[in-house]
Write a protein that holds these residues in place. Structure first.
Motif, PDB file in Angstrom:
ATOM      1  N   GLY A 131      45.193  42.225  29.221  1.00  0.00           N
ATOM      2  CA  GLY A 131      45.258  41.706  27.864  1.00  0.00           C
ATOM      3  C   GLY A 131      44.177  42.303  26.977  1.00  0.00           C
ATOM      4  O   GLY A 131      43.216  42.898  27.462  1.00  0.00           O
TER       5      GLY A 131
ATOM      6  N   ARG B  34      50.352  41.461  25.504  1.00  0.00           N
ATOM      7  CA  ARG B  34      49.275  40.473  25.708  1.00  0.00           C
ATOM      8  C   ARG B  34      48.091  40.777  24.793  1.00  0.00           C
ATOM      9  O   ARG B  34      47.045  41.272  25.211  1.00  0.00           O
TER      10      ARG B  34
ATOM     11  N   ILE C 201      47.483  36.859  33.701  1.00  0.00           N
ATOM     12  CA  ILE C 201      46.546  37.906  33.323  1.00  0.00           C
ATOM     13  C   ILE C 201      45.430  38.053  34.353  1.00  0.00           C
ATOM     14  O   ILE C 201      44.895  37.062  34.849  1.00  0.00           O
TER      15      ILE C 201
ATOM     16  N   ILE D  96      44.368  32.551  25.711  1.00  0.00           N
ATOM     17  CA  ILE D  96      44.822  33.682  26.524  1.00  0.00           C
ATOM     18  C   ILE D  96      45.430  33.184  27.837  1.00  0.00           C
ATOM     19  O   ILE D  96      46.526  33.600  28.236  1.00  0.00           O
TER      20      ILE D  96
ATOM     21  N   ASN E 149      48.217  43.376  34.868  1.00  0.00           N
ATOM     22  CA  ASN E 149      48.432  42.368  33.820  1.00  0.00           C
ATOM     23  C   ASN E 149      47.193  42.323  32.913  1.00  0.00           C
ATOM     24  O   ASN E 149      46.327  41.465  33.048  1.00  0.00           O
TER      25      ASN E 149
ATOM     26  N   ASN F 282      48.820  31.361  27.261  1.00  0.00           N
ATOM     27  CA  ASN F 282      49.955  32.230  26.951  1.00  0.00           C
ATOM     28  C   ASN F 282      50.336  33.138  28.115  1.00  0.00           C
ATOM     29  O   ASN F 282      51.521  33.397  28.337  1.00  0.00           O
ATOM     30  N   TRP F 283      49.334  33.603  28.853  1.00  0.00           N
ATOM     31  CA  TRP F 283      49.591  34.560  29.930  1.00  0.00           C
ATOM     32  C   TRP F 283      48.778  34.167  31.174  1.00  0.00           C
ATOM     33  O   TRP F 283      47.743  34.790  31.481  1.00  0.00           O
TER      34      TRP F 283
END
Length: 343
Positions: free
Chosen positions: A192, A223, A250, A243, A190, A246-247
């Motif tokens: 970004g 991402r 990550i 960050i 995951n 949103n994710w």
């Protein structure tokens, strides 16, 4: 010989016009005006006829500068450079050329937007031996220089836009690919990417390298945060919350500058996020402070100094007419990963 019209931008006849009318190079005209003894009588008379017919009047300011230094001039036309790696390259380039007796004239093309002819008219009044285009994104300037090509041109950054005599550049795309691939091979899934307001050429190359590596390993590429903010410490610290919001899944974040990455590291400490156990962080550029951050920052180093020296040697060979020189080992010009404990 052909008639020459005055420039619309200044209404003045330039050194370039005299050279074109006389059928010689601008360097020959400049030499005839400043050191007549170094030019043959035949050429000197030919140039004087062109000057008389066109009514050329030397640029006083340029003449004063030329008198202050008898060294030949190499013009470096560039955008405003903020990137650490690009600054190192320019420093190395200037140091190498200065040692060989050249004066380096830096011109920021941003100040000549829609005034390309004025820029070139000014440049050709100097004792100019070569032009270096350093990541110039103004296509009008590139086109004008290409049309007036009477001296060697070296292009750094826009390979396809001009038939330059030499090209080499910082491979930001390869560097970002190598860094992203390293993060992937460490087992992170995951991942970004954090970008900020870079010059367009930097952003495109680094984003391309990241996308290519992610797609080659069949990983999602959504991402990405690209903020219209300076790529510095405060931006990295500020955007970490976006960050994570949103994710939240990550587990690795690649930043397009070391400054952004160190800002992220600071915010991780403030939020008690363990690096790299909860979030791996890496930067780009190998700034001096990256090895002293906490934890020390994984990043990628561009061979900026070596490329600057290489570019200088290529240009010097061209100016000396040395076409059969020993080719340097270009393998030393590839990026280098700096693997530290932040990832």
């Amino acid at each position: 010989m052909q008639s020459v019209k005055k420039r619309r931008s200044t209404g003045q006849i330039t050194l370039f016009d005299v050279a074109k009318y006389a059928g010689v190079g601008t360097m020959t005209v400049s030499r005839a005006l400043r050191t007549p003894g170094r030019v043959s009588d035949k050429l000197r008379k030919k140039i004087q006829i062109a000057i008389d017919v066109l009514g050329y009047k030397p640029n006083v300011a340029a003449s004063l500068l030329a008198s202050a230094s008898a060294n030949p001039v190499i013009a470096v036309i560039t955008t405003k450079i903020h990137d650490h790696s690009a600054q190192i390259l320019l420093d190395a380039l200037q140091a190498s050329l200065t040692k060989q007796g050249y004066t380096i004239l830096f011109v920021e093309s941003d100040y000549y937007y829609k005034r390309e002819s004025q820029l070139l008219d000014n440049l050709y009044n100097y004792n100019l031996e070569a032009i270096l285009l350093f990541y110039v994104e103004n296509d009008a300037i590139i086109e004008n220089i290409n049309l007036k090509k009477m001296i060697p041109i070296m292009n750094i950054g826009k390979r396809d836009d001009i038939s330059a005599d030499a090209y080499v550049g910082l491979d930001n795309s390869l560097a970002m690919y190598m860094l992203t691939e390293h993060i992937i091979k460490k087992g992170y899934q995951n991942i970004g990417l954090l970008c900020a307001s870079h010059q367009n050429f930097l952003f495109q190359q680094r984003l391309h390298g990241w996308y290519k590596a992610m797609l080659d390993y069949h990983l999602p590429t959504h991402r990405v945060i690209n903020a219209a903010l300076p790529p510095n410490f405060s931006t990295g610290s500020l955007l970490l919350s976006d960050i994570l919001l949103n994710w939240p899944e990550i587990n690795a974040l690649i930043c397009t500058t070391d400054e952004l990455a160190c800002g992220v590291l600071y915010e991780c400490q403030r939020r008690h996020i363990r690096v790299p156990h909860q979030l791996a962080v890496s930067g780009f550029g190998d700034n001096e402070f990256s090895q002293f951050s906490f934890p020390p920052l994984t990043t990628v180093s561009l061979p900026s100094e070596k490329i600057g020296e290489y570019l200088a040697s290529q240009l010097l060979n061209k100016l000396r007419g040395e076409t059969h020189c020993h080719k340097p080992d270009l393998s030393v010009l590839v990026p280098t990963l700096r693997l530290r404990t932040s990832s």
